[in-house]
Design an enzyme around this catalytic site. Structure first.
Site, PDB file in Angstrom:
ATOM      1  N   SER A 127      15.758  -8.749 -18.089  1.00  8.81           N
ATOM      2  CA  SER A 127      14.486  -9.437 -17.831  1.00  8.81           C
ATOM      3  C   SER A 127      13.454  -9.047 -18.874  1.00  8.81           C
ATOM      4  O   SER A 127      13.455  -7.907 -19.382  1.00  8.81           O
ATOM      5  CB  SER A 127      13.991  -9.008 -16.441  1.00  8.81           C
ATOM      6  OG  SER A 127      12.658  -9.404 -16.248  1.00  8.81           O
ATOM      7  N   TYR A 151      11.781  -2.079  -9.995  1.00 10.24           N
ATOM      8  CA  TYR A 151      12.677  -3.188 -10.349  1.00 10.24           C
ATOM      9  C   TYR A 151      12.935  -3.197 -11.858  1.00 10.24           C
ATOM     10  O   TYR A 151      14.075  -3.274 -12.317  1.00 10.24           O
ATOM     11  CB  TYR A 151      12.078  -4.526  -9.893  1.00 10.24           C
ATOM     12  CG  TYR A 151      12.751  -5.700 -10.548  1.00 10.24           C
ATOM     13  CD1 TYR A 151      14.043  -6.074 -10.188  1.00 10.24           C
ATOM     14  CD2 TYR A 151      12.121  -6.427 -11.574  1.00 10.24           C
ATOM     15  CE1 TYR A 151      14.687  -7.134 -10.821  1.00 10.24           C
ATOM     16  CE2 TYR A 151      12.754  -7.473 -12.200  1.00 10.24           C
ATOM     17  CZ  TYR A 151      14.034  -7.832 -11.834  1.00 10.24           C
ATOM     18  OH  TYR A 151      14.667  -8.862 -12.464  1.00 10.24           O
ATOM     19  N   LYS A 155      16.467  -2.564 -14.437  1.00 13.16           N
ATOM     20  CA  LYS A 155      16.962  -3.385 -15.552  1.00 13.16           C
ATOM     21  C   LYS A 155      17.102  -2.521 -16.813  1.00 13.16           C
ATOM     22  O   LYS A 155      18.089  -2.584 -17.531  1.00 13.16           O
ATOM     23  CB  LYS A 155      16.019  -4.565 -15.809  1.00 13.16           C
ATOM     24  CG  LYS A 155      15.994  -5.588 -14.696  1.00 13.16           C
ATOM     25  CD  LYS A 155      17.362  -6.231 -14.519  1.00 13.16           C
ATOM     26  CE  LYS A 155      17.430  -7.173 -13.356  1.00 13.16           C
ATOM     27  NZ  LYS A 155      18.788  -7.560 -12.985  1.00 13.16           N
TER      28      LYS A 155
HETATM   29  P1  NAD Z   1      18.728 -14.288  -6.432  1.00 10.98           P
HETATM   30  O1  NAD Z   1      18.215 -13.296  -5.464  1.00 10.98           O
HETATM   31  O2  NAD Z   1      18.585 -15.733  -6.113  1.00 10.98           O
HETATM   32  O3  NAD Z   1      20.268 -14.001  -6.761  1.00 10.98           O
HETATM   33  C1  NAD Z   1      20.805 -12.699  -6.735  1.00 10.98           C
HETATM   34  C2  NAD Z   1      22.039 -12.739  -5.851  1.00 10.98           C
HETATM   35  O4  NAD Z   1      22.612 -11.432  -5.810  1.00 10.98           O
HETATM   36  C3  NAD Z   1      21.724 -13.136  -4.403  1.00 10.98           C
HETATM   37  O5  NAD Z   1      22.545 -14.219  -4.041  1.00 10.98           O
HETATM   38  C4  NAD Z   1      22.039 -11.878  -3.585  1.00 10.98           C
HETATM   39  O6  NAD Z   1      22.566 -12.200  -2.319  1.00 10.98           O
HETATM   40  C5  NAD Z   1      23.049 -11.181  -4.483  1.00 10.98           C
HETATM   41  N1  NAD Z   1      23.128  -9.728  -4.320  1.00 10.98           N
HETATM   42  C6  NAD Z   1      22.133  -8.806  -4.408  1.00 10.98           C
HETATM   43  N2  NAD Z   1      22.633  -7.572  -4.229  1.00 10.98           N
HETATM   44  C7  NAD Z   1      23.967  -7.704  -4.025  1.00 10.98           C
HETATM   45  C8  NAD Z   1      25.031  -6.791  -3.791  1.00 10.98           C
HETATM   46  N3  NAD Z   1      24.840  -5.471  -3.692  1.00 10.98           N
HETATM   47  N4  NAD Z   1      26.281  -7.287  -3.629  1.00 10.98           N
HETATM   48  C9  NAD Z   1      26.512  -8.628  -3.709  1.00 10.98           C
HETATM   49  N5  NAD Z   1      25.558  -9.533  -3.929  1.00 10.98           N
HETATM   50  C10 NAD Z   1      24.289  -9.068  -4.090  1.00 10.98           C
HETATM   51  O7  NAD Z   1      18.042 -13.970  -7.857  1.00 10.98           O
HETATM   52  P2  NAD Z   1      18.015 -14.826  -9.191  1.00 10.98           P
HETATM   53  O8  NAD Z   1      16.620 -15.307  -9.393  1.00 10.98           O
HETATM   54  O9  NAD Z   1      19.143 -15.771  -9.228  1.00 10.98           O
HETATM   55  O10 NAD Z   1      18.250 -13.665 -10.245  1.00 10.98           O
HETATM   56  C11 NAD Z   1      19.533 -13.343 -10.732  1.00 10.98           C
HETATM   57  C12 NAD Z   1      19.435 -12.150 -11.638  1.00 10.98           C
HETATM   58  O11 NAD Z   1      18.523 -12.443 -12.700  1.00 10.98           O
HETATM   59  C13 NAD Z   1      18.885 -10.893 -10.943  1.00 10.98           C
HETATM   60  O12 NAD Z   1      19.582  -9.771 -11.446  1.00 10.98           O
HETATM   61  C14 NAD Z   1      17.443 -10.877 -11.366  1.00 10.98           C
HETATM   62  O13 NAD Z   1      16.932  -9.559 -11.367  1.00 10.98           O
HETATM   63  C15 NAD Z   1      17.524 -11.436 -12.780  1.00 10.98           C
HETATM   64  N6  NAD Z   1      16.279 -12.047 -13.224  1.00 10.98           N
HETATM   65  C16 NAD Z   1      15.679 -13.000 -12.450  1.00 10.98           C
HETATM   66  C17 NAD Z   1      14.481 -13.569 -12.873  1.00 10.98           C
HETATM   67  C18 NAD Z   1      13.777 -14.589 -12.012  1.00 10.98           C
HETATM   68  O14 NAD Z   1      12.564 -14.803 -12.222  1.00 10.98           O
HETATM   69  N7  NAD Z   1      14.442 -15.262 -11.083  1.00 10.98           N
HETATM   70  C19 NAD Z   1      13.907 -13.177 -14.082  1.00 10.98           C
HETATM   71  C20 NAD Z   1      14.564 -12.207 -14.848  1.00 10.98           C
HETATM   72  C21 NAD Z   1      15.749 -11.652 -14.406  1.00 10.98           C
HETATM   73  C1  WQD Z   2       3.426 -16.159 -13.186  1.00  9.74           C
HETATM   74  C2  WQD Z   2       1.940 -16.323 -13.391  1.00  9.74           C
HETATM   75  C3  WQD Z   2       0.608 -14.827 -12.066  1.00  9.74           C
HETATM   76  C4  WQD Z   2       1.736 -16.538  -8.171  1.00  9.74           C
HETATM   77  C5  WQD Z   2       7.906 -12.187 -12.352  1.00  9.74           C
HETATM   78  C6  WQD Z   2       8.454 -10.803 -12.507  1.00  9.74           C
HETATM   79  C7  WQD Z   2       9.332 -10.723 -13.731  1.00  9.74           C
HETATM   80  C8  WQD Z   2      10.420 -11.805 -13.699  1.00  9.74           C
HETATM   81  C9  WQD Z   2       9.840 -13.163 -13.426  1.00  9.74           C
HETATM   82  C10 WQD Z   2      12.404 -10.879 -12.763  1.00  9.74           C
HETATM   83  C11 WQD Z   2       1.177 -15.003 -13.466  1.00  9.74           C
HETATM   84  C12 WQD Z   2       0.363 -16.266 -11.642  1.00  9.74           C
HETATM   85  C13 WQD Z   2       1.621 -16.279  -9.535  1.00  9.74           C
HETATM   86  C14 WQD Z   2       0.608 -17.033  -7.461  1.00  9.74           C
HETATM   87  C15 WQD Z   2      -0.648 -17.019  -9.518  1.00  9.74           C
HETATM   88  N1  WQD Z   2      11.367 -11.570 -12.664  1.00  9.74           N
HETATM   89  N2  WQD Z   2       0.452 -16.516 -10.195  1.00  9.74           N
HETATM   90  N3  WQD Z   2      -0.544 -17.268  -8.170  1.00  9.74           N
HETATM   91  O1  WQD Z   2       4.778 -12.176 -12.657  1.00  9.74           O
HETATM   92  O2  WQD Z   2       5.289 -13.479 -14.791  1.00  9.74           O
HETATM   93  O3  WQD Z   2       7.134 -12.505 -13.499  1.00  9.74           O
HETATM   94  O4  WQD Z   2       9.000 -13.129 -12.258  1.00  9.74           O
HETATM   95  O5  WQD Z   2      12.812 -10.214 -13.664  1.00  9.74           O
HETATM   96  O6  WQD Z   2       9.879  -9.448 -13.753  1.00  9.74           O
HETATM   97  O7  WQD Z   2       7.364  -9.901 -12.631  1.00  9.74           O
HETATM   98  O8  WQD Z   2       5.959 -14.430 -12.540  1.00  9.74           O
HETATM   99  O9  WQD Z   2       5.762 -16.463 -11.179  1.00  9.74           O
HETATM  100  O10 WQD Z   2       4.973 -14.249 -10.212  1.00  9.74           O
HETATM  101  O11 WQD Z   2       3.656 -15.304 -12.059  1.00  9.74           O
HETATM  102  O12 WQD Z   2      -1.706 -17.231 -10.106  1.00  9.74           O
HETATM  103  O13 WQD Z   2       0.638 -17.266  -6.248  1.00  9.74           O
HETATM  104  O14 WQD Z   2       1.403 -17.012 -12.244  1.00  9.74           O
HETATM  105  O15 WQD Z   2      -0.569 -14.090 -12.010  1.00  9.74           O
HETATM  106  O16 WQD Z   2       0.146 -15.161 -14.394  1.00  9.74           O
HETATM  107  P1  WQD Z   2       5.670 -13.075 -13.393  1.00  9.74           P
HETATM  108  P2  WQD Z   2       5.136 -15.126 -11.406  1.00  9.74           P
END
Ligand code: NAD
Ligand code: WQD
Length: 340
Positions: A127, A151, A155
Site C-alpha cells: 500500500s 496497519y 505492510k
Molecule cells: P478486503 O477486506 O475486501 O479483502 C481482504 C480479504 O481477506 C477478505 O475477503 C477477508 O475475508 C480476507 N482475510 C483477511 N484475513 C484473512 C485470513 N487470516 N485468512 C483468510 N482470509 C482472510 O480488502 P481489499 O480492499 O480487497 O484489500 C485487499 C488487500 O489489498 C489487503 O491486503 C489490503 O490491505 C490491500 N490494500 C487495500 C487497499 C484499499 O484501499 N482497498 C489499498 C492498499 C492496499
Molecule cells: C480519501 C480522502 C479523506 C472519507 C486509506 C488508507 C490507505 C489505503 C487506502 C489501504 C482523504 C477524505 C474520506 C470521508 C472525506 N488503504 N474523506 N470524508 O485515507 O487516502 O487511504 O485507504 O492500504 O492506507 O489510509 O482514503 O478514502 O479514507 O480518504 O473527506 O468520509 O477523502 O480525508 O482526503 P485514504 P480515504
C-alpha cells in the site's frame, strides 16, 4: 503463465474478486483461499456469472497453517497472489495485536507453504500507506518509508519478510505492489466494494449518500495546502488494479529477487473533485459539509508511474468518470451489497 494455477489469498474480497475475474479471463486456474471475515461466499457465484468459470474455493483462515498446508499438498500451484489481511487503519490503532497477528502470520504461513512445496512466485498487496507523509509528490518507489499506524506497519513488515525470503531462496521472485486508492467496480455491476457498517473510505461513503442511506458527506478539512484545500489522492479503478496483477505475474515468470512497484494513475484528485465527478456520473447532487481534519490524514498523495510502465508494461486506462459511474452502477444494482 496462462493455463497455470494461481492461489489467491483473500480472493473473495474487493480487490481479490476483481483479480479473480481477470485471472480467469486470462486463462489461469484460480484457487481462492479466504475465511470470509470481510467478504461473502456469494462472490464466487458472481465471478462465475461474469467469467463462466468458478474459482476453486476454500474457506480457510491463513493463520491455520495445517489447513493451508492441505491446499498446497492437494494442488500444483504455480504462483500466489496474497491479498488476505485486515485493512482498516482506524481499527488497527484500536486493535494492534489483531492486525499484527493476522497480517503477519498470514504472510509467514503462506511463505512457509510456498517454500515447502517449491512455489517460487508471489505478488503481494502492499500500500501507498508505507510512504507515510511523503516529502515530495509524485511518490517514487525509492521514497523513504515510514508508517503512522499498525496497519501500515504490517505492510512494511510483510514487505521486509517477503524480501528476506527472496534473499534466502535464490529461485524465488516477488512483486510488492503498492496500491494507491482503489475505487470503482466491475462494469457488470455484479462485484464491487461491500464494506461492513458505515464506510470509512471516501467512495463507499459517497455511494451510500447517493443511495439515501447516509444524509451527507463530511469533507475532512478544506484548509490543506492543495488547490481547493481538500485532500488530494491518486484514485485508481479496481479493474485497472486487477489487470496490474496479471502483468506482475507475467513479469515474475522471467525474474528473480524482490521488486516493488506503485499501482496508481499518477494523477491526484481532491475530495471536492471526486464529489463533482460522482454527482455527474449519478445525475444527483451529493450533499456535503466541511468538517475538521481527520486525524492521521495527509494533504497530497499520488504515484510516480514510470516503474510500473517500464517493468510491468502496465498503466491505468480508466478515468475518474469510469470509476464513479461503475461504483454508482454497483450501488444501484446491489443496494445492500451482496446481501439480497
Ligand atoms: P478486503 O477486506 O475486501 O479483502 C481482504 C480479504 O481477506 C477478505 O475477503 C477477508 O475475508 C480476507 N482475510 C483477511 N484475513 C484473512 C485470513 N487470516 N485468512 C483468510 N482470509 C482472510 O480488502 P481489499 O480492499 O480487497 O484489500 C485487499 C488487500 O489489498 C489487503 O491486503 C489490503 O490491505 C490491500 N490494500 C487495500 C487497499 C484499499 O484501499 N482497498 C489499498 C492498499 C492496499
Ligand atoms: C480519501 C480522502 C479523506 C472519507 C486509506 C488508507 C490507505 C489505503 C487506502 C489501504 C482523504 C477524505 C474520506 C470521508 C472525506 N488503504 N474523506 N470524508 O485515507 O487516502 O487511504 O485507504 O492500504 O492506507 O489510509 O482514503 O478514502 O479514507 O480518504 O473527506 O468520509 O477523502 O480525508 O482526503 P485514504 P480515504
Amino acid at each position: 503463465m496462462s493455463g497455470k494455477t494461481v492461489l489467491v489469498s483473500g480472493g473473495a474480497g474487493y480487490i481479490g474478486s476483481h483479480t479473480c475475474v481477470e485471472l480467469l479471463n486470462a486463462g489461469y486456474e484460480v484457487i481462492c483461499v479466504d475465511d470470509l471475515r470481510n467478504s461473502k461466499e456469494q462472490v464466487m457465484e458472481r465471478i462465475e456469472r461474469i467469467t463462466g468459470k468458478q474459482p476453486i474455493f476454500f474457506r480457510i483462515d491463513l493463520c491455520n497453517y495445517d489447513a493451508l498446508d492441505r491446499v498446497f499438498h492437494s494442488y500444483k500451484i504455480d504462483a500466489v497472489i496474497h491479498f488476505a489481511g485486515l485493512k482498516a487503519v482506524g481499527e488497527s490503532v484500536e486493535k494492534p495485536l489483531e492486525y499484527y497477528s493476522n497480517n503477519l502470520n498470514a504472510t509467514i504461513n503462506l511463505l512457509r507453504c510456498m517454500e515447502l512445496y517449491g512455489v517460487n512466485k508471489i505478488v503481494f498487496s502492499s500500500s501507498a500507506t508505507v510512504y507515510g507523509n511523503p516529502k515530495t509528490v509524485p511518490i517514487t518507489e525509492d521514497a523513504d518509508r515510514w508508517c503512522t499506524n499498525p496497519y501500515g506497519w504490517t505492510k512494511y513488515m510483510s514487505e521486509q519478510i517477503i524480501s528476506d525470503w527472496c534473499v534466502a531462496n535464490k529461485d524465488a521472485s516477488a512483486m510488492l505492489l503498492r496500491y494507491f486508492n482503489p475505487i470503482g467496480a466491475h462494469k457488470s455491476g455484479l462485484i464491487g466494494e461491500d464494506p461492513n457498517g458505515i464506510p470509512n473510505n471516501l467512495l463507499p461513503y459517497i455511494c451510500q449518500v447517493s443511495a439515501g442511506k447516509l444524509e451527507y458527506l463530511r469533507v475532512y478539512g478544506d484548509d490543506y495546502d492543495t488547490p481547493d484545500g481538500t485532500g488530494v489522492r491518486d484514485y485508481i479503478h479496481v479493474v485497472d488494479l486487477a489487470r496490474g496483477h496479471i502483468n506482475a505475474l507475467k513479469y515474475l515468470d522471467g525474474a528473480s529477487g524482490c521488486e516493488c512497484v506503485n499501482l496508481g494513475t499518477g494523477v491526484g484528485y481532491s475530495v471536492l473533485e471526486v464529489v463533482k465527478a460522482y454527482s455527474e456520473a449519478c445525475g444527483k447532487e451529493i450533499p456535503y459539509k466541511i468538517v475538521g481534519r481527520r486525524a492521521g490524514d495527509i494533504a497530497t498523495c499520488y504515484a510516480a508511474t514510470d516503474k510500473a510502465r517500464e517493468l510491468l508494461n502496465w498503466q491505468a486506462e480508466l478515468n475518474l468518470h469510469d470509476m464513479c459511474a461503475s461504483a454508482y452502477n454497483w450501488q444501484c444494482k446491489n443496494p445492500n451489497g451482496y446481501e439480497q
